[in-house]
Design an enzyme around this catalytic site. Structure first.
Site, PDB file in Angstrom:
ATOM      1  N   SER A 170      14.401  -7.523  -4.117  1.00 55.54           N
ATOM      2  CA  SER A 170      13.964  -7.730  -2.732  1.00 55.54           C
ATOM      3  C   SER A 170      15.061  -8.448  -1.973  1.00 55.54           C
ATOM      4  CB  SER A 170      12.683  -8.571  -2.709  1.00 55.54           C
ATOM      5  OG  SER A 170      12.503  -9.087  -1.408  1.00 55.54           O
TER       6      SER A 170
ATOM      7  N   HIS B  46      13.916  -3.040  -2.529  1.00 57.16           N
ATOM      8  CA  HIS B  46      12.695  -3.459  -1.833  1.00 57.16           C
ATOM      9  C   HIS B  46      13.050  -4.143  -0.518  1.00 57.16           C
ATOM     10  CE1 HIS B  46       8.405  -4.648  -1.801  1.00 57.16           C
ATOM     11  NE2 HIS B  46       8.818  -5.809  -1.310  1.00 57.16           N
TER      12      HIS B  46
ATOM     13  N   ASP C  20      11.588  -5.923   2.877  1.00 62.33           N
ATOM     14  CA  ASP C  20      10.410  -6.585   3.443  1.00 62.33           C
ATOM     15  C   ASP C  20      10.491  -6.625   4.960  1.00 62.33           C
ATOM     16  OD1 ASP C  20       8.895  -7.457   1.114  1.00 62.33           O
ATOM     17  OD2 ASP C  20      10.659  -8.669   0.660  1.00 62.33           O
TER      18      ASP C  20
ATOM     19  N   MET D  35       8.632  -7.987   8.280  1.00 58.39           N
ATOM     20  CA  MET D  35       7.616  -8.973   8.723  1.00 58.39           C
ATOM     21  C   MET D  35       7.650  -9.098  10.243  1.00 58.39           C
ATOM     22  SD  MET D  35       8.197 -11.952   5.918  1.00 58.39           S
ATOM     23  CE  MET D  35       8.501 -11.570   4.172  1.00 58.39           C
TER      24      MET D  35
ATOM     25  N   HIS E  16       8.245  -2.345   2.489  1.00 61.20           N
ATOM     26  CA  HIS E  16       6.988  -3.102   2.426  1.00 61.20           C
ATOM     27  C   HIS E  16       6.702  -3.639   3.826  1.00 61.20           C
ATOM     28  CE1 HIS E  16       4.917  -6.984   0.692  1.00 61.20           C
ATOM     29  NE2 HIS E  16       4.096  -6.267   1.426  1.00 61.20           N
TER      30      HIS E  16
ATOM     31  N   MET F 129       4.800  -5.654   6.362  1.00 61.78           N
ATOM     32  CA  MET F 129       3.847  -6.761   6.560  1.00 61.78           C
ATOM     33  C   MET F 129       3.700  -6.937   8.063  1.00 61.78           C
ATOM     34  SD  MET F 129       5.353  -9.158   3.550  1.00 61.78           S
ATOM     35  CE  MET F 129       6.832  -8.171   3.447  1.00 61.78           C
TER      36      MET F 129
ATOM     37  N   MET G  78       0.168  -8.209  -4.401  1.00 68.17           N
ATOM     38  CA  MET G  78       0.918  -9.406  -4.012  1.00 68.17           C
ATOM     39  C   MET G  78       0.540 -10.538  -4.963  1.00 68.17           C
ATOM     40  SD  MET G  78       2.943  -8.661  -1.589  1.00 68.17           S
ATOM     41  CE  MET G  78       3.637 -10.314  -1.489  1.00 68.17           C
TER      42      MET G  78
ATOM     43  N   GLY H 284       5.101 -13.541   3.033  1.00 67.53           N
ATOM     44  CA  GLY H 284       5.778 -14.221   4.141  1.00 67.53           C
ATOM     45  C   GLY H 284       7.092 -14.862   3.738  1.00 67.53           C
ATOM     46  N   PHE H 285       7.181 -15.284   2.493  1.00 69.58           N
ATOM     47  CA  PHE H 285       8.373 -16.028   2.070  1.00 69.58           C
ATOM     48  C   PHE H 285       8.735 -15.691   0.628  1.00 69.58           C
ATOM     49  CE2 PHE H 285       5.976 -18.427   5.170  1.00 69.58           C
ATOM     50  CZ  PHE H 285       6.944 -18.654   6.147  1.00 69.58           C
ATOM     51  N   GLY H 286      10.015 -15.869   0.333  1.00 68.32           N
ATOM     52  CA  GLY H 286      10.468 -15.734  -1.046  1.00 68.32           C
ATOM     53  C   GLY H 286      10.295 -17.061  -1.782  1.00 68.32           C
TER      54      GLY H 286
ATOM     55  N   ASP I 260       4.663  -8.092  -6.603  1.00 66.66           N
ATOM     56  CA  ASP I 260       5.631  -8.689  -5.683  1.00 66.66           C
ATOM     57  C   ASP I 260       5.318 -10.172  -5.489  1.00 66.66           C
ATOM     58  OD1 ASP I 260       7.371  -9.265  -3.618  1.00 66.66           O
ATOM     59  OD2 ASP I 260       6.518  -7.819  -2.198  1.00 66.66           O
ATOM     60  N   GLY I 261       6.261 -11.015  -5.932  1.00 66.43           N
ATOM     61  CA  GLY I 261       6.127 -12.450  -5.709  1.00 66.43           C
ATOM     62  C   GLY I 261       6.168 -13.239  -7.005  1.00 66.43           C
ATOM     63  N   GLY I 262       7.168 -14.087  -7.126  1.00 66.86           N
ATOM     64  CA  GLY I 262       7.245 -14.961  -8.300  1.00 66.86           C
ATOM     65  C   GLY I 262       7.612 -14.243  -9.587  1.00 66.86           C
TER      66      GLY I 262
ATOM     67  N   GLY J  27      13.007 -11.187  -5.695  1.00 71.56           N
ATOM     68  CA  GLY J  27      13.979 -11.649  -4.704  1.00 71.56           C
ATOM     69  C   GLY J  27      14.742 -12.859  -5.217  1.00 71.56           C
TER      70      GLY J  27
HETATM   71  C1  DX5 Z   1       7.083 -11.924   0.113  1.00 66.11           C
HETATM   72  C2  DX5 Z   1       7.854 -10.644  -0.058  1.00 66.11           C
HETATM   73  C3  DX5 Z   1       8.566 -10.517  -1.328  1.00 66.11           C
HETATM   74  C4  DX5 Z   1       9.551 -11.583  -1.634  1.00 66.11           C
HETATM   75  C5  DX5 Z   1       9.365 -11.934  -3.073  1.00 66.11           C
HETATM   76  O1  DX5 Z   1       6.260 -11.843   1.208  1.00 66.11           O
HETATM   77  O2  DX5 Z   1       7.019  -9.511   0.069  1.00 66.11           O
HETATM   78  O3  DX5 Z   1       9.139  -9.228  -1.519  1.00 66.11           O
HETATM   79  O4  DX5 Z   1      10.880 -11.255  -1.407  1.00 66.11           O
HETATM   80  O5  DX5 Z   1      10.171 -12.991  -3.322  1.00 66.11           O
HETATM   81  P1  DX5 Z   1      10.312 -13.729  -4.712  1.00 66.11           P
HETATM   82  O6  DX5 Z   1      10.710 -12.736  -5.729  1.00 66.11           O
HETATM   83  O7  DX5 Z   1      11.352 -14.723  -4.396  1.00 66.11           O
HETATM   84  O8  DX5 Z   1       8.974 -14.364  -5.010  1.00 66.11           O
HETATM   85 ZN    ZN Z   2       7.713  -7.442  -0.538  1.00 70.52          ZN
END
Ligand code: DX5
Ligand code: ZN
Length: 251
Positions: free
Chosen positions: A10, A35, A37, A39, A69, A71, A140, A145-147, A178-180, A200
């Site tokens: 990402s 990927h 994102d 927003m 993706h 959002m 999700m 919203g954030f990495g 997606d996420g963590g 990401g």
């Molecule tokens: C969050 C995004 C993700 C984000 C994941 O809203 O959709 O794609 O980049 O980030 P990491 O891998 O850092 O959790």
């Molecule tokens: Zn994403």
């Protein structure tokens, strides 16, 4: 058949001043899907990129699958522009689409693979009536919203539920998360049944991007191989256990 694992770096955590180079490094390291994102500052509390950035990246990276993706609240208005700019897969949030079935068909009509996304608080059953028409379901595992947020463990149950539903209904959608996603979570994630792994922070934030991607993909593929192994052994050789066998194993 062995599970195909895709690593989807990402770019949210990449250095945007050198986006093309960072993205290429992640793909060189084993990323198989990019990927992206998008927003809008309304559906999620952040702003990112739009079609012009997609189009520029597409010129630099002509071949790889772009996983878009969205959002955003008004996805229908932007789907044609993202398709035109080079998206291959486009996913939209169940929570953001009033006419979800229509939106998924709109994506398909622009030559892209439609995906649907659910937030951590949305139950899997909200997707019951669209699972037949999606190419992938994105779970999700953080609030979008954030990495660099912490993985929400309940997401694993949702992945398992989706895998069970897919099996019981004979469907073919792929399961994305997606996420963590990182070295310490990826094993459980793959064992739960996720096949497309968005990452990401774990790929871009620290150290060598190529190496990070490669290690993460390797860890994911090892977990997938271990997951498949007992199934193979069971079907190939194992006779049914007698009661005494079971007793011996337990003690
Ligand atoms: C969050 C995004 C993700 C984000 C994941 O809203 O959709 O794609 O980049 O980030 P990491 O891998 O850092 O959790
Ligand atoms: Zn994403």
């Amino acid at each position: 058949m062995a599970t195909v694992i895709d690593l989807a770096p990402s770019i949210l955590s990449a250095n945007f001043a050198q986006l093309g180079a960072d993205a290429k490094a992640a793909l060189d390291g084993g990323g198989t899907v990019l990927h992206l994102d998008v927003m809008d500052g309304h559906f999620v509390p952040n702003l990112t990129i739009g079609p012009p950035v997609f189009a520029s990246l597409r010129k630099t990276i002509p071949d790889v699958t772009f996983d878009c993706h969205l959002m955003i609240e008004n996805a229908d208005e932007f789907i044609p522009a993202f398709a035109e700019a080079g998206a291959n897969w486009i996913s939209v949030h169940q929570e953001a689409c009033v006419h979800l079935d229509r939106t998924l068909h709109l994506i398909e009509s622009h030559g892209c693979k439609p995906g649907v996304v659910i937030n951590p608080a949305t139950p899997v059953h909200m997707l019951d009536d669209v699972l037949e028409i999606v190419h992938h379901v994105l779970v999700m595992s953080v609030n979008p919203g954030f990495g660099a947020q912490h993985f929400i463990p309940n997401s694993l149950k949702k992945v398992e539920t989706l895998a069970r539903i897919r099996e019981s209904r004979g469907l073919e959608f792929r399961i994305e998360i997606d996420g963590g996603v990182a070295l310490d979570t990826v094993g459980d994630i793959v064992r739960a049944g996720a096949e497309i792994l968005v990452a990401g922070n774990a790929v871009f934030a620290h150290g060598d991007i190529r190496e990070n991607a490669s290690k993460l993909l390797q860890a994911a593929r090892s977990a997938a191989a271990v997951k498949a192994a007992p199934r193979l052994r069971r079907t190939a050789t194992a006779p049914r256990s007698s009661k005494s066998d079971l007793h011996r194993r337990r003690t």
